[in-house]
Each structure stands twice: as C-alpha cells, then as structure tokens.
Scaffold this motif. Structure first.
Motif, mmCIF file in Angstrom:
data_model
loop_
_atom_site.group_PDB
_atom_site.id
_atom_site.type_symbol
_atom_site.label_atom_id
_atom_site.label_comp_id
_atom_site.label_asym_id
_atom_site.label_seq_id
_atom_site.Cartn_x
_atom_site.Cartn_y
_atom_site.Cartn_z
ATOM 1 N N LYS A 3 0.846 -1.188 0.000
ATOM 2 C CA LYS A 3 0.000 0.000 0.000
ATOM 3 C C LYS A 3 0.884 1.240 0.000
ATOM 4 C CE LYS A 3 -3.813 -2.050 2.503
ATOM 5 N NZ LYS A 3 -4.688 -1.952 3.673
ATOM 6 N N PRO A 4 0.431 2.310 -0.673
ATOM 7 C CA PRO A 4 1.227 3.540 -0.652
ATOM 8 C C PRO A 4 1.252 4.149 0.747
ATOM 9 C CG PRO A 4 -0.841 3.885 -1.827
ATOM 10 C CD PRO A 4 -0.768 2.432 -1.482
ATOM 11 N N ALA A 5 2.379 4.752 1.069
ATOM 12 C CA ALA A 5 2.523 5.443 2.357
ATOM 13 C C ALA A 5 1.972 6.859 2.215
ATOM 14 C CB ALA A 5 3.986 5.491 2.768
ATOM 15 N N PRO A 6 1.175 7.300 3.174
ATOM 16 C CA PRO A 6 0.649 8.666 3.083
ATOM 17 C C PRO A 6 1.762 9.711 3.239
ATOM 18 C CG PRO A 6 -0.119 7.586 5.095
ATOM 19 C CD PRO A 6 0.685 6.592 4.332
ATOM 20 N N VAL A 7 1.613 10.810 2.541
ATOM 21 C CA VAL A 7 2.526 11.944 2.637
ATOM 22 C C VAL A 7 1.673 13.122 3.118
ATOM 23 C CG1 VAL A 7 4.112 13.457 1.402
ATOM 24 C CG2 VAL A 7 3.963 11.033 0.775
ATOM 25 N N ASP A 8 1.720 13.372 4.419
ATOM 26 C CA ASP A 8 0.848 14.375 5.034
ATOM 27 C C ASP A 8 1.496 15.757 5.077
ATOM 28 O OD1 ASP A 8 -1.391 12.783 5.545
ATOM 29 O OD2 ASP A 8 -0.453 11.927 7.326
ATOM 30 N N ARG A 9 1.684 16.332 3.888
ATOM 31 C CA ARG A 9 2.196 17.695 3.761
ATOM 32 C C ARG A 9 1.845 18.175 2.361
ATOM 33 N NH1 ARG A 9 5.859 16.907 0.152
ATOM 34 N NH2 ARG A 9 7.361 15.237 0.226
ATOM 35 N N PRO A 10 1.838 19.469 2.156
ATOM 36 C CA PRO A 10 1.581 19.974 0.804
ATOM 37 C C PRO A 10 2.706 19.542 -0.150
ATOM 38 C CG PRO A 10 1.374 21.737 2.427
ATOM 39 C CD PRO A 10 1.965 20.554 3.133
ATOM 40 N N PRO A 11 2.411 19.415 -1.431
ATOM 41 C CA PRO A 11 3.456 19.083 -2.399
ATOM 42 C C PRO A 11 4.548 20.152 -2.427
ATOM 43 C CG PRO A 11 1.286 18.864 -3.380
ATOM 44 C CD PRO A 11 1.102 19.520 -2.057
#
Length: 92
Positions: A3-11
């Motif tokens: 599963k993809p890991a979440p990236v909790d920040r703006p690009p």
C-alpha cells in the motif's frame, strides 16, 4: 504490491514540477503534439483557470476541466522529487 505510504504535507515545488512534466508528456502523447506545444497548451489552459492540481495524502492529480489527466501516488512523487534534489536527472 504494498500500500502507498501517506505523505501528510503539501506538495513541494519539485513535486509540482514533476507533475507538470508528467502532464506535458501525457498531453503530448494523447494529442500527438511536441512537448513544447503541449506545454504551451497547458499554460493557456492554466491561465484560463481550467487546470487544477489536487489530491490528498495518498495521490496527487492534475485535472483539466474536471477530468483527471494524470494521477500518481504521493509516496512515489516524494521519492522521485528526492532523486531530483540529489541530482537524479530529468524525468523525461
């Protein structure tokens, strides 16, 4: 496949640049345009407010007129941006 890991920040700016390169390549491929012509077309659409960069912690998308043009997992995008920051070379 994991599963993809979440990236909790703006690009980041680099991530946005990668998305733009992917969108240009997709438009060029779909319409049979050169990369330069596709970039100009996307710039015109963007200026007209028709291009939207959106997503969440799992995926980033570019939409044109409400239709998805491209989508990529955020963890891949972050990884690819890290390569760019390290001098990993152009995407295309």
């Amino acid at each position: 496949m994991s599963k993809p890991a979440p990236v909790d920040r703006p690009p980041t700016t680099v991530e946005a640049d990668i998305m733009r390169e992917l969108a240009i390549a997709e438009v060029a491929d779909r319409l049979g345009l050169t990369l330069d012509a596709a970039a100009e077309a996307l710039d015109r659409l963007s200026t007209a407010g028709r291009v939207r960069f959106c997503g969440d912690a799992l995926a980033a998308r570019i939409e044109i007129g409400g239709h998805r043009l491209i989508e990529t997992p955020r963890d891949w995008l972050a990884f690819r941006a890290a390569l760019e920051d390290c001098g990993g070379g152009a995407l295309l």
